[in-house]
Design a protein around this motif. Sequence first.
Motif, PDB file in Angstrom:
ATOM      1  N   HIS A   5      63.737  75.596  14.801  1.00  0.00           N
ATOM      2  CA  HIS A   5      64.220  75.896  13.740  1.00  0.00           C
ATOM      3  C   HIS A   5      63.353  75.619  12.250  1.00  0.00           C
ATOM      4  CE1 HIS A   5      68.192  76.324  15.091  1.00  0.00           C
ATOM      5  NE2 HIS A   5      68.137  75.211  15.339  1.00  0.00           N
ATOM      6  N   LEU A   6      62.581  74.439  12.392  1.00  0.00           N
ATOM      7  CA  LEU A   6      61.440  74.450  11.299  1.00  0.00           C
ATOM      8  C   LEU A   6      60.477  75.497  11.261  1.00  0.00           C
ATOM      9  CD1 LEU A   6      61.073  70.598  11.844  1.00  0.00           C
ATOM     10  CD2 LEU A   6      62.069  71.636  10.081  1.00  0.00           C
ATOM     11  N   ALA A   7      60.052  75.909  12.651  1.00  0.00           N
ATOM     12  CA  ALA A   7      59.238  77.212  12.507  1.00  0.00           C
ATOM     13  C   ALA A   7      59.502  78.521  12.027  1.00  0.00           C
ATOM     14  CB  ALA A   7      58.715  77.288  14.225  1.00  0.00           C
ATOM     15  N   LYS A   8      60.902  78.619  12.334  1.00  0.00           N
ATOM     16  CA  LYS A   8      61.692  79.767  11.629  1.00  0.00           C
ATOM     17  C   LYS A   8      61.620  79.737  10.125  1.00  0.00           C
ATOM     18  CE  LYS A   8      63.799  83.660  12.135  1.00  0.00           C
ATOM     19  NZ  LYS A   8      63.209  84.812  12.693  1.00  0.00           N
ATOM     20  N   LEU A   9      62.026  78.419   9.547  1.00  0.00           N
ATOM     21  CA  LEU A   9      62.002  78.251   8.043  1.00  0.00           C
ATOM     22  C   LEU A   9      60.586  78.496   7.664  1.00  0.00           C
ATOM     23  CD1 LEU A   9      64.552  75.407   8.102  1.00  0.00           C
ATOM     24  CD2 LEU A   9      65.057  77.730   7.172  1.00  0.00           C
ATOM     25  N   GLU A  10      59.709  77.838   8.408  1.00  0.00           N
ATOM     26  CA  GLU A  10      58.205  77.909   7.758  1.00  0.00           C
ATOM     27  C   GLU A  10      57.568  79.394   7.713  1.00  0.00           C
ATOM     28  OE1 GLU A  10      54.118  75.750   8.506  1.00  0.00           O
ATOM     29  OE2 GLU A  10      55.441  75.818  10.176  1.00  0.00           O
ATOM     30  N   SER A  11      58.194  79.889   8.910  1.00  0.00           N
ATOM     31  CA  SER A  11      57.546  81.369   8.864  1.00  0.00           C
ATOM     32  C   SER A  11      58.221  82.366   7.918  1.00  0.00           C
ATOM     33  CB  SER A  11      57.868  82.282  10.271  1.00  0.00           C
ATOM     34  OG  SER A  11      59.462  82.484  10.306  1.00  0.00           O
ATOM     35  N   VAL A  12      59.153  82.159   7.258  1.00  0.00           N
ATOM     36  CA  VAL A  12      59.684  82.779   5.955  1.00  0.00           C
ATOM     37  C   VAL A  12      59.528  82.087   4.772  1.00  0.00           C
ATOM     38  CG1 VAL A  12      61.629  83.803   7.356  1.00  0.00           C
ATOM     39  CG2 VAL A  12      62.034  81.880   6.132  1.00  0.00           C
ATOM     40  N   GLY A  13      58.782  81.271   4.673  1.00  0.00           N
ATOM     41  CA  GLY A  13      58.117  80.614   3.581  1.00  0.00           C
ATOM     42  C   GLY A  13      58.928  79.635   2.889  1.00  0.00           C
ATOM     43  N   LEU A  14      60.056  78.918   3.522  1.00  0.00           N
ATOM     44  CA  LEU A  14      60.956  78.115   2.896  1.00  0.00           C
ATOM     45  C   LEU A  14      60.444  77.059   2.835  1.00  0.00           C
ATOM     46  CD1 LEU A  14      64.378  79.712   3.816  1.00  0.00           C
ATOM     47  CD2 LEU A  14      63.392  79.635   1.506  1.00  0.00           C
ATOM     48  N   ILE A  15      59.896  76.314   3.908  1.00  0.00           N
ATOM     49  CA  ILE A  15      59.217  75.360   3.897  1.00  0.00           C
ATOM     50  C   ILE A  15      57.791  75.070   4.372  1.00  0.00           C
ATOM     51  CG2 ILE A  15      61.520  74.093   4.769  1.00  0.00           C
ATOM     52  CD1 ILE A  15      60.521  73.928   7.533  1.00  0.00           C
ATOM     53  N   LYS A  16      57.132  73.877   4.362  1.00  0.00           N
ATOM     54  CA  LYS A  16      55.732  73.780   4.504  1.00  0.00           C
ATOM     55  C   LYS A  16      55.366  72.447   5.264  1.00  0.00           C
ATOM     56  CE  LYS A  16      54.840  71.987   0.043  1.00  0.00           C
ATOM     57  NZ  LYS A  16      53.916  71.809  -1.204  1.00  0.00           N
ATOM     58  N   LYS A  17      54.404  72.421   5.951  1.00  0.00           N
ATOM     59  CA  LYS A  17      54.191  71.320   6.510  1.00  0.00           C
ATOM     60  C   LYS A  17      52.707  70.447   6.104  1.00  0.00           C
ATOM     61  CE  LYS A  17      52.314  73.453  10.682  1.00  0.00           C
ATOM     62  NZ  LYS A  17      52.832  73.891  12.139  1.00  0.00           N
ATOM     63  N   ARG A  18      52.772  69.253   6.522  1.00  0.00           N
ATOM     64  CA  ARG A  18      51.286  68.770   6.197  1.00  0.00           C
ATOM     65  C   ARG A  18      51.260  67.673   7.481  1.00  0.00           C
ATOM     66  NH1 ARG A  18      51.183  63.450   4.421  1.00  0.00           N
ATOM     67  NH2 ARG A  18      52.969  62.594   3.265  1.00  0.00           N
ATOM     68  N   GLN A  19      49.954  67.316   7.898  1.00  0.00           N
ATOM     69  CA  GLN A  19      49.966  66.617   9.054  1.00  0.00           C
ATOM     70  C   GLN A  19      49.190  65.501   8.288  1.00  0.00           C
ATOM     71  OE1 GLN A  19      48.695  67.980  12.795  1.00  0.00           O
ATOM     72  NE2 GLN A  19      48.546  65.813  13.362  1.00  0.00           N
ATOM     73  N   GLU A  20      49.619  64.159   8.824  1.00  0.00           N
ATOM     74  CA  GLU A  20      49.016  62.835   8.252  1.00  0.00           C
ATOM     75  C   GLU A  20      48.959  62.001   9.661  1.00  0.00           C
ATOM     76  OE1 GLU A  20      50.373  59.037   5.682  1.00  0.00           O
ATOM     77  OE2 GLU A  20      50.228  61.130   4.526  1.00  0.00           O
ATOM     78  N   ASN A  21      47.741  61.907  10.109  1.00  0.00           N
ATOM     79  CA  ASN A  21      47.258  61.281  11.519  1.00  0.00           C
ATOM     80  C   ASN A  21      48.254  61.969  12.534  1.00  0.00           C
ATOM     81  OD1 ASN A  21      45.778  59.168  10.267  1.00  0.00           O
ATOM     82  ND2 ASN A  21      47.191  58.095   9.358  1.00  0.00           N
TER      83      ASN A  21
END
Length: 86
Positions: free
Chosen positions: A38-54
């Motif tokens: 679900h997160l990947a789908k939302l990210e693919s359409v530009g609604l959410i973003k992710k950031r990695q910390e450790n």
Amino acid sequence: TANERRVKILQMLLEKRELVVNEISKKLKISYPSTSKHLAKLESVGLIKKRQENLWVYYSIDDDKNKNYNQAFLKFIRVSLSNLPK
């Protein structure tokens, strides 16, 4: 349905600002892999973003000012969700 879960994810991110997959999957009571899809789908359409910390990957609403369509859609979601019973 998948769309209802995605709207719930957006609602959670609007309320909490930033969450990891584990927090979202626990709240929605769905599997980690399902949440990730679900997160990947939302990210693919530009609604959410992710950031990695450790080791952790944090998800949040992508409110980049250059994405006017995103801003309008997120405003619509905020207003719609505020009118729903809790």
